[in-house]
Design a protein around this motif. Structure first.
Motif, mmCIF file in Angstrom:
data_model
loop_
_atom_site.group_PDB
_atom_site.id
_atom_site.type_symbol
_atom_site.label_atom_id
_atom_site.label_comp_id
_atom_site.label_asym_id
_atom_site.label_seq_id
_atom_site.Cartn_x
_atom_site.Cartn_y
_atom_site.Cartn_z
ATOM 1 N N LEU A 182 0.825 -1.209 0.000
ATOM 2 C CA LEU A 182 0.000 0.000 0.000
ATOM 3 C C LEU A 182 0.858 1.257 0.000
ATOM 4 O O LEU A 182 0.531 2.245 -0.656
ATOM 5 C CB LEU A 182 -0.956 -0.010 1.192
ATOM 6 N N GLU A 223 2.133 1.830 -3.500
ATOM 7 C CA GLU A 223 1.057 2.391 -4.328
ATOM 8 C C GLU A 223 0.874 3.879 -4.037
ATOM 9 O O GLU A 223 0.755 4.690 -4.954
ATOM 10 C CB GLU A 223 -0.254 1.640 -4.082
ATOM 11 N N LEU A 224 0.874 4.239 -2.754
ATOM 12 C CA LEU A 224 0.719 5.647 -2.376
ATOM 13 C C LEU A 224 1.869 6.492 -2.921
ATOM 14 O O LEU A 224 1.642 7.579 -3.466
ATOM 15 C CB LEU A 224 0.629 5.790 -0.855
ATOM 16 N N LEU A 269 1.312 6.938 -6.689
ATOM 17 C CA LEU A 269 0.175 7.817 -7.011
ATOM 18 C C LEU A 269 0.435 9.274 -6.653
ATOM 19 O O LEU A 269 -0.039 10.175 -7.333
ATOM 20 C CB LEU A 269 -1.096 7.323 -6.314
ATOM 21 N N LYS A 281 -10.211 10.459 -9.496
ATOM 22 C CA LYS A 281 -10.170 9.105 -8.926
ATOM 23 C C LYS A 281 -8.825 8.836 -8.260
ATOM 24 O O LYS A 281 -8.752 8.233 -7.191
ATOM 25 C CB LYS A 281 -10.431 8.063 -10.012
ATOM 26 N N GLN A 282 -7.773 9.310 -8.891
ATOM 27 C CA GLN A 282 -6.430 9.121 -8.355
ATOM 28 C C GLN A 282 -6.264 9.857 -7.027
ATOM 29 O O GLN A 282 -5.718 9.309 -6.073
ATOM 30 C CB GLN A 282 -5.417 9.622 -9.380
ATOM 31 N N LEU A 319 -8.627 10.683 -4.930
ATOM 32 C CA LEU A 319 -9.447 9.998 -3.935
ATOM 33 C C LEU A 319 -8.686 8.807 -3.371
ATOM 34 O O LEU A 319 -8.651 8.591 -2.161
ATOM 35 C CB LEU A 319 -10.773 9.537 -4.543
ATOM 36 N N ARG A 320 -8.043 8.046 -4.242
ATOM 37 C CA ARG A 320 -7.268 6.886 -3.793
ATOM 38 C C ARG A 320 -6.093 7.318 -2.924
ATOM 39 O O ARG A 320 -5.795 6.674 -1.922
ATOM 40 C CB ARG A 320 -6.771 6.099 -5.012
ATOM 41 N N GLN A 368 -7.531 8.006 0.469
ATOM 42 C CA GLN A 368 -7.884 6.751 1.141
ATOM 43 C C GLN A 368 -6.634 6.058 1.690
ATOM 44 O O GLN A 368 -6.618 5.619 2.844
ATOM 45 C CB GLN A 368 -8.607 5.802 0.171
ATOM 46 N N LEU A 369 -5.617 5.948 0.872
ATOM 47 C CA LEU A 369 -4.391 5.282 1.295
ATOM 48 C C LEU A 369 -3.707 6.038 2.424
ATOM 49 O O LEU A 369 -3.204 5.422 3.371
ATOM 50 C CB LEU A 369 -3.430 5.116 0.113
ATOM 51 N N GLU A 375 -9.838 -3.391 1.473
ATOM 52 C CA GLU A 375 -8.489 -3.106 1.000
ATOM 53 C C GLU A 375 -7.644 -4.367 0.982
ATOM 54 O O GLU A 375 -6.674 -4.459 0.274
ATOM 55 C CB GLU A 375 -7.804 -2.073 1.908
#
Length: 165
Positions: free
Chosen positions: A19, A22-23, A26, A62-63, A65-66, A69-70, A115
């Motif tokens: 995770l 990914e963060l 992004l 969308k990116q 928002l993710r 969230q992360l 998740e």
């Protein structure tokens, strides 16, 4: 990964690392890429009828928002093993249930945040109808939850064990 009532998310080290990677992507290189897409689409002219521009802006939303969230998930994360449950359904446990008292019609699933959807087990969120119905129940107890059609379903808790990843 599991969530407890104190809003702590338990993650294995591997899940945390995945995770976090990914963060980092992004919020770094992916942001640059989407900004370049938006800039290129903007140069094409009239933004009202520019499909590429609108698609890039939607992708950016969308990116972002993710990313939020992360960020929130990782801020509340604890790396390690969730506390063991003594035969009680809790986030981070593998639960085996029987439907409508039929001990042959069973389902084993992981009660955890979406998740951490596992490929080995179906994953139900503690906030889902089934998840909230069984959460806190002990082996041998019945639990009820609401079906999409509004009717109630009853399941019996057959087994509960901590998920070890």
């Amino acid at each position: 990964m599991t969530q407890t009532s104190e809003s702590v998310t338990w993650l294995t080290q591997a899940a945390y690392d995945q995770l976090k990677t990914e963060l980092d992507y992004l919020s770094g290189p992916a942001r640059t890429e989407i900004a370049m897409k938006i800039a290129a689409a903007r140069e094409e002219g009239d933004l009202r009828e520019n499909g590429g521009y609108h698609a890039a802006k939607e992708e950016q939303g969308k990116q972002e928002l993710r990313v939020r969230q992360l960020t929130q998930l990782l801020e509340n994360a604890k790396v390690g093993t969730a506390p063991a449950s003594e035969g009680e359904v809790a986030p981070g446990t593998l639960v085996t249930i029987a439907f409508d008292g039929d001990e042959d019609d069973t389902l084993e699933f992981l009660l955890a945040s979406r998740e951490y959807a596992s490929t080995d087990f179906e994953t139900y969120s503690p906030q889902s109808p089934l998840g909230s119905g069984v959460n806190g129940k002990k082996i041998g107890e019945d639990a009820q939850y609401e079906l999409p059609n509004g009717k109630k379903a009853t399941v019996k808790i057959l087994a509960v064990k901590p998920f070890t990843g």
